[in-house]
Scaffold this motif. Structure first.
Motif, short mmCIF file in Angstrom:
data_model
loop_
_atom_site.label_atom_id
_atom_site.label_comp_id
_atom_site.label_asym_id
_atom_site.label_seq_id
_atom_site.Cartn_x
_atom_site.Cartn_y
_atom_site.Cartn_z
N SER A 30 -14.88 -11.28 7.56
CA SER A 30 -15.50 -10.92 6.28
C SER A 30 -14.51 -10.17 5.39
CB SER A 30 -16.75 -10.06 6.53
OG SER A 30 -17.66 -10.69 7.39
N PRO A 31 -13.48 -10.84 4.91
CA PRO A 31 -12.45 -10.12 4.14
C PRO A 31 -12.93 -9.59 2.80
CG PRO A 31 -12.01 -12.49 4.14
CD PRO A 31 -13.11 -12.25 5.13
N VAL A 32 -13.75 -10.38 2.08
CA VAL A 32 -14.19 -9.93 0.75
C VAL A 32 -15.09 -8.70 0.86
CG1 VAL A 32 -15.40 -10.58 -1.37
CG2 VAL A 32 -13.98 -12.26 -0.17
N THR A 33 -16.08 -8.78 1.76
CA THR A 33 -16.98 -7.64 1.91
C THR A 33 -16.23 -6.44 2.51
OG1 THR A 33 -17.74 -8.59 4.01
CG2 THR A 33 -19.06 -9.02 2.06
N GLY A 34 -15.27 -6.72 3.39
CA GLY A 34 -14.48 -5.62 3.93
C GLY A 34 -13.68 -4.92 2.84
N ALA A 35 -13.07 -5.70 1.96
CA ALA A 35 -12.32 -5.10 0.86
C ALA A 35 -13.26 -4.33 -0.08
CB ALA A 35 -11.58 -6.19 0.09
N GLY A 36 -14.45 -4.87 -0.33
CA GLY A 36 -15.41 -4.17 -1.19
C GLY A 36 -15.84 -2.84 -0.58
N ALA A 37 -16.07 -2.84 0.75
CA ALA A 37 -16.46 -1.60 1.41
C ALA A 37 -15.33 -0.58 1.38
CB ALA A 37 -16.87 -1.91 2.85
N LEU A 38 -14.11 -1.03 1.57
CA LEU A 38 -12.98 -0.10 1.54
C LEU A 38 -12.77 0.45 0.12
CD1 LEU A 38 -10.52 -2.01 3.89
CD2 LEU A 38 -11.78 0.09 4.40
N LEU A 39 -13.04 -0.38 -0.89
CA LEU A 39 -12.97 0.12 -2.27
C LEU A 39 -14.04 1.18 -2.51
CD1 LEU A 39 -11.86 0.02 -5.17
CD2 LEU A 39 -13.43 -1.88 -5.62
N ALA A 40 -15.25 0.92 -2.02
CA ALA A 40 -16.32 1.91 -2.17
C ALA A 40 -15.95 3.22 -1.49
CB ALA A 40 -17.63 1.35 -1.60
N ARG A 41 -15.35 3.11 -0.31
CA ARG A 41 -14.93 4.32 0.40
C ARG A 41 -13.89 5.09 -0.40
NH1 ARG A 41 -11.75 3.81 6.02
NH2 ARG A 41 -10.13 3.16 4.55
N SER A 42 -12.96 4.37 -1.01
CA SER A 42 -11.91 5.05 -1.79
C SER A 42 -12.49 5.76 -3.01
CB SER A 42 -10.85 4.04 -2.22
OG SER A 42 -11.32 3.20 -3.26
N GLN A 43 -13.65 5.31 -3.48
CA GLN A 43 -14.28 5.91 -4.65
C GLN A 43 -15.26 7.03 -4.27
OE1 GLN A 43 -16.06 2.27 -6.04
NE2 GLN A 43 -14.40 1.83 -7.47
N SER A 44 -15.45 7.26 -2.98
CA SER A 44 -16.50 8.18 -2.54
C SER A 44 -16.01 9.60 -2.30
CB SER A 44 -17.14 7.65 -1.25
OG SER A 44 -16.26 7.80 -0.15
N ALA A 45 -14.76 9.85 -2.53
CA ALA A 45 -14.20 11.19 -2.31
C ALA A 45 -14.45 11.68 -0.89
CB ALA A 45 -14.76 12.18 -3.33
N GLY A 46 -14.34 10.78 0.05
CA GLY A 46 -14.48 11.16 1.46
C GLY A 46 -15.90 11.19 1.97
N ALA A 47 -16.88 10.80 1.16
CA ALA A 47 -18.28 10.87 1.59
C ALA A 47 -18.73 9.65 2.38
CB ALA A 47 -19.19 11.05 0.38
N MET A 48 -17.93 8.58 2.37
CA MET A 48 -18.36 7.33 3.00
C MET A 48 -17.47 6.99 4.19
SD MET A 48 -18.67 3.51 1.32
CE MET A 48 -19.83 4.05 0.08
N ARG A 49 -18.10 6.50 5.22
CA ARG A 49 -17.39 6.00 6.39
C ARG A 49 -17.56 4.48 6.42
NH1 ARG A 49 -18.84 7.82 12.60
NH2 ARG A 49 -16.92 7.11 13.60
N VAL A 50 -16.49 3.78 6.67
CA VAL A 50 -16.53 2.31 6.73
C VAL A 50 -15.99 1.86 8.08
CG1 VAL A 50 -15.59 0.17 5.80
CG2 VAL A 50 -16.41 1.94 4.25
#
Length: 242
Positions: A30-50
């Motif tokens: 799942s490369p597209v969804t994986g990249a989307g999740a990692l982008l969300a994590r980078s925008q979360s200021a450390g609040a999200m775990r992926v």
């Protein structure tokens, strides 16, 4: 930096759909969804775990799918992604095949834990880039994971959205229907209707899916491309060429 690819648009949309999540899990292949999740994590200021299954750097599980299922049962996975060879208007998905089971004319990988996670994870995002009447059917040939359940069935999880190569839908669990939320740039409502085999709600005005801005594109093409390359090097290489 204004031009963007469809893949970059989808990654940006996925990141928006995951806002507010504490723990997002991404399945294998799942490369597209994986990249989307990692982008969300980078925008979360450390609040999200992926957790990306198959990754060495972004997989904190010690027993793979077993731990994923345990955490989902404990309510500790906020979002997950599912696809399907067929998807219908009640968000049922078919990962088994087409035709009369067991003599199916086409066989897909199988259900694995899709139904289990569909029942437990509160924000399941259905993702399928191909948006044709071959995939978006009036009724799936085989329900490997049901989109809705009867009243009285304990089900904290279920469909949250459907993202395709043409547009973004939300899912209303009470009405058991999809609602078109946005149309990707370069496409139209008419094109979506022509390529969808089920009925869906469509407001009078449907906006265009917001394009990723320069800062998001820069993040995808640099940090996220590097992060996802560890698991999906060929996908990352294609991103760099976008």
């Amino acid at each position: 930096m204004s031009e963007f690819s469809r893949t970059e648009l989808l990654i940006a949309v996925i990141a928006r759909l995951l806002q507010g999540c504490a723990h997002v899990a991404v399945g294998a292949s799942s490369p597209v969804t994986g990249a989307g999740a990692l982008l969300a994590r980078s925008q979360s200021a450390g609040a999200m775990r992926v957790t990306v299954l198959g990754s060495l750097k972004n997989n904190f599980f010690t027993s793979g799918g077993v731990e994923l299922f345990d955490l989902a049962a404990q309510g500790r996975i906020d979002a997950f992604f599912l696809g399907g060879g067929q998807i219908d208007g009640q968000a049922n998905i078919n990962l088994v095949g087409t035709g009369d089971y067991p003599d199916t004319t086409v066989r897909w990988p199988g259900s694995f834990g899709s139904a289990y996670l569909y029942f437990l994870v509160p924000r399941v995002i259905l993702f399928r880039e191909e948006h044709t009447r071959r995939v978006m059917v009036p009724k799936v040939d085989f329900i490997s994971a049901p989109g809705v359940s009867d009243a009285g069935v304990h089900r904290p999880g279920g469909p949250h959205a459907l993202l395709t190569g043409l547009g973004l839908f939300s899912f209303d669990r009470a009405r058991r229907r999809f609602r078109l939320e946005s149309v990707h740039p370069g496409h139209s409502i008419e094109e979506i209707r022509d390529n969808t085999g089920f009925e869906f709600d469509c407001p009078a005005q449907v906006p265009a899916t917001p394009a990723p801005d320069a800062s998001i594109l820069a993040a995808i093409r640099n940090r996220i491309r590097g992060d996802i390359a560890e698991t999906y090097p060929h996908f990352a290489a294609a991103l760099s060429a976008a």
